[in-house]
Write an enzyme that holds these catalytic residues in place. Structure first.
Site, short mmCIF file in Angstrom:
data_model
loop_
_atom_site.label_atom_id
_atom_site.label_comp_id
_atom_site.label_asym_id
_atom_site.label_seq_id
_atom_site.Cartn_x
_atom_site.Cartn_y
_atom_site.Cartn_z
N LYS A 260 0.87 -1.19 0.00
CA LYS A 260 0.00 0.00 0.00
C LYS A 260 0.90 1.23 0.00
O LYS A 260 2.04 1.16 0.47
CB LYS A 260 -0.88 0.02 1.26
CG LYS A 260 -2.05 0.95 1.17
CD LYS A 260 -3.22 0.31 0.45
CE LYS A 260 -4.32 1.32 0.19
NZ LYS A 260 -5.54 0.69 -0.36
N ASP B 154 -6.86 4.64 -4.68
CA ASP B 154 -7.51 4.53 -3.37
C ASP B 154 -8.09 5.92 -3.09
O ASP B 154 -8.24 6.72 -4.03
CB ASP B 154 -6.50 4.10 -2.27
CG ASP B 154 -7.18 3.73 -0.97
OD1 ASP B 154 -7.84 2.66 -0.92
OD2 ASP B 154 -7.10 4.49 0.02
P1 NDP Z 1 -12.74 8.27 -2.83
O1 NDP Z 1 -11.66 9.24 -2.54
O2 NDP Z 1 -13.23 8.12 -4.23
O3 NDP Z 1 -14.02 8.60 -1.90
C1 NDP Z 1 -13.97 8.63 -0.51
C2 NDP Z 1 -15.31 9.14 -0.05
O4 NDP Z 1 -15.45 9.02 1.35
C3 NDP Z 1 -15.51 10.62 -0.38
O5 NDP Z 1 -16.86 10.85 -0.69
C4 NDP Z 1 -15.15 11.27 0.95
O6 NDP Z 1 -15.68 12.55 1.15
C5 NDP Z 1 -15.79 10.29 1.90
N1 NDP Z 1 -15.29 10.44 3.26
C6 NDP Z 1 -14.03 10.47 3.71
N2 NDP Z 1 -13.99 10.63 5.03
C7 NDP Z 1 -15.30 10.68 5.43
C8 NDP Z 1 -15.95 10.81 6.67
N3 NDP Z 1 -15.25 10.90 7.80
N4 NDP Z 1 -17.30 10.81 6.70
C9 NDP Z 1 -18.02 10.69 5.57
N5 NDP Z 1 -17.45 10.58 4.35
C10 NDP Z 1 -16.13 10.57 4.30
O7 NDP Z 1 -12.24 6.88 -2.26
P2 NDP Z 1 -12.72 5.41 -2.61
O8 NDP Z 1 -14.18 5.40 -2.87
O9 NDP Z 1 -11.80 4.87 -3.62
O10 NDP Z 1 -12.40 4.65 -1.24
C11 NDP Z 1 -13.33 4.61 -0.16
C12 NDP Z 1 -12.93 3.51 0.79
O11 NDP Z 1 -12.92 2.26 0.09
C13 NDP Z 1 -11.55 3.63 1.41
O12 NDP Z 1 -11.55 3.07 2.70
C14 NDP Z 1 -10.68 2.76 0.49
O13 NDP Z 1 -9.50 2.32 1.13
C15 NDP Z 1 -11.65 1.63 0.24
N6 NDP Z 1 -11.38 0.83 -0.95
C16 NDP Z 1 -11.29 1.40 -2.18
C17 NDP Z 1 -11.06 0.62 -3.30
C18 NDP Z 1 -11.07 1.18 -4.68
O14 NDP Z 1 -11.02 0.38 -5.63
N7 NDP Z 1 -11.16 2.48 -4.86
C19 NDP Z 1 -10.83 -0.83 -3.17
C20 NDP Z 1 -11.04 -1.35 -1.84
C21 NDP Z 1 -11.27 -0.53 -0.78
P3 NDP Z 1 -14.75 13.87 1.00
O15 NDP Z 1 -14.73 14.13 -0.47
O16 NDP Z 1 -15.49 14.89 1.79
O17 NDP Z 1 -13.41 13.55 1.57
#
Ligand code: NDP
Length: 447
Positions: free
Chosen positions: A127, A167
């Site tokens: 990672k 991520d």
């Molecule tokens: P993105 O950056 O695309 O989206 C993250 C989202 O979560 C944004 O909408 C962000 O809002 C929101 N967020 C962050 N912190 C908070 C909070 N405290 N409360 C509410 N919303 C919050 O990331 P991903 O969708 O790619 O990843 C999301 C999760 O999934 C992570 O844990 C990642 O490690 C996991 N993951 C992702 C994979 C992938 O293929 N992308 C694969 C496997 C796991 P804001 O814009 O306000 O920060």
């Protein structure tokens, strides 16, 4: 934890990782859940498998200087943890978020080792990331940062060595800039990144994979344990990024109504079901805040603060935002409100106490390392396509993903049931991921 060997491993890990709370929580959850397995496998101690498993093979930390549009120089910190290569080359995403530090990178890397093994593909775990905040940066600032990041990272990665991906904060645009810089530096088109653009080696269905995979896994869990499905269910999804957005799309396709979604500022409630096309334009095209949804859909409501979302009445909760968003207090509210299933798109969104509370209260629980492994699985498919110079269709890729996510749930269900509690998917997922890695670490010798 009663097993003396496990206790010793945890205590040593704790003293070596003082203050690294997220990492220690991940290790503790894992050691506790494999206790019954460890009791039956003395070879783990003989070959020091667990001591080796909790110590990364390599952790790289580096300086990332970049120049903003006004000519000011900034210095961020970059990381790559190459955690375990027992079953294949290191593989795992790159997170760009101000909260990134060694503890977060190590916990994500540790989880990734088990997750990648769960996919059934020959992928080790790694990672990376940086404390760089992409929010509010211009396109060219993002590009300069990504290029600077790669001037160090390029020497540590490669298609047979370590294959990063996206991520939080690293989407298709950032992967494009990073891979472009990598290619220039090594002078080779070797596919050492996944989540690439479709024009330069990316796989169809990679964008959708984590969210879709989460829904396939959860639908199988609902069918197996409760003889029900997403159809007509009220669903809450936290976050509104890549994972959340495609979980919304697939859940709606299966007949669910997603009534609420969030970002770190607040959440929207749409009793008619959040509209995927509207949200996709807001988040993916315009890169705006979720608040904008209320402007576009005036019948919906927006609430400041992201925590209130857990108090809504619904059937299924899919946390797709970030780690530790659900603590024990939130878990109690969720259970009291009658949620029958919590399945994690994010990595460790439930604290150890919250996850245990779900299992103890017979809430169907999909632990992130299994429920969200669809993303890395299709990344693995992208690596296969790159090495074969092939291009699979969307349908073929999506069908393989669905098939595998369902098989993974079946395997977890079988293991959890054999160990006495089919609801304890934490144990099932950890043992499923761990067994293969452990056997490889024994057969490859102590190294
Ligand atoms: P993105 O950056 O695309 O989206 C993250 C989202 O979560 C944004 O909408 C962000 O809002 C929101 N967020 C962050 N912190 C908070 C909070 N405290 N409360 C509410 N919303 C919050 O990331 P991903 O969708 O790619 O990843 C999301 C999760 O999934 C992570 O844990 C990642 O490690 C996991 N993951 C992702 C994979 C992938 O293929 N992308 C694969 C496997 C796991 P804001 O814009 O306000 O920060």
């Amino acid at each position: 934890m009663k097993n003396e060997y496990l206790l010793k491993v945890y205590q040593e890990c704790e003293s070596r990782n003082y203050g690294k709370v997220e990492f220690l929580d991940a290790v503790k959850e894992f050691l506790e859940s494999i206790e019954l397995y460890a009791d039956k496998h003395p070879e783990l101690k003989k070959y020091a498998v667990l001591e080796r498993l909790v110590e990364p093979e390599r952790l790289i930390e580096f300086r990332v200087p970049w120049v903003d549009d006004n000519g000011n120089v900034h210095v961020n910190r970059g990381y790559r943890v190459q955690f375990n290569s027992a079953i294949g080359p290191y593989k795992g995403g790159i997170r760009l978020h101000p909260s990134v530090n060694q503890s977060i990178i190590k916990f994500l890397g540790f989880e990734q080792v088990l997750k990648n093994s769960i996919t059934g593909l020959p992928l080790g775990g790694g990672k990376g990331g940086s404390d760089f905040d992409p929010k509010g940066k211009s396109e060219f600032e993002i590009m300069r940062f990504c290029q600077s990041f790669m001037t160090e990272l390029y020497r540590h990665i490669g298609s047979m060595v370590d294959v990063p991906a996206g991520d939080i904060g690293t989407g298709a645009r950032e992967v494009g800039y990073m891979y472009g810089a990598y290619k220039k530096l090594v002078n080779s088109f070797d596919g050492a990144f996944t989540g690439k653009g479709l024009e330069f080696g990316g796989s169809l269905a990679r964008t959708e994979a984590t969210g879709f995979g989460l829904i396939y896994f959860t639908e199988k869990m609902l069918k197996t344990q409760l003889n029900t499905s997403f159809k007509d269910k009220r669903v809450i999804i936290t976050g509104s990024g890549n994972v959340a957005l495609y979980a919304l799309k697939k859940a709606a396709e299966l007949g669910a109504k997603v009534i609420a979604m969030s970002d770190s500022n607040g959440y929207v409630v749409d009793e008619n079901g959040i509209n995927f096309d509207t949200l996709k334009v807001i988040k993916e095209v315009k890169r705006e805040r979720i608040k904008e949804y209320q402007t576009q859909v005036p019948t919906s409501k927006y609430f400041e603060g992201s925590k209130g979302i857990y108090s809504l009445k619904a059937d299924i909760l899919l946390p797709c935002a970030t780690q530790n968003e659900i603590d024990l207090d939130a878990a109690k509210i969720i259970v009291k409100n009658g949620i029958c299933c919590v399945s994690e798109g994010a990595n460790r969104p439930s604290s150890n106490e919250a996850a245990k509370y779900f299992v103890d209260n017979k809430v169907l629980y999909g632990p992130g390392k299994a429920a969200n492994c669809g993303g890395v699985m299709v990344s693995g498919f992208e690596m296969i396509q790159n090495s074969e110079r092939e291009k699979w269709t969307f349908e073929y890729t999506d069908n393989r993903l669905k098939e595998r996510m369902e098989e993974i749930y079946d395997s977890i269900y079988k293991i959890s049931s054999e160990y006495g509690n089919s609801y304890n998917t934490i144990l099932g997922a950890d043992i499923l991921g761990f067994e293969k890695v452990a056997n490889a670490m024994i057969k490859e010798g102590i190294i």
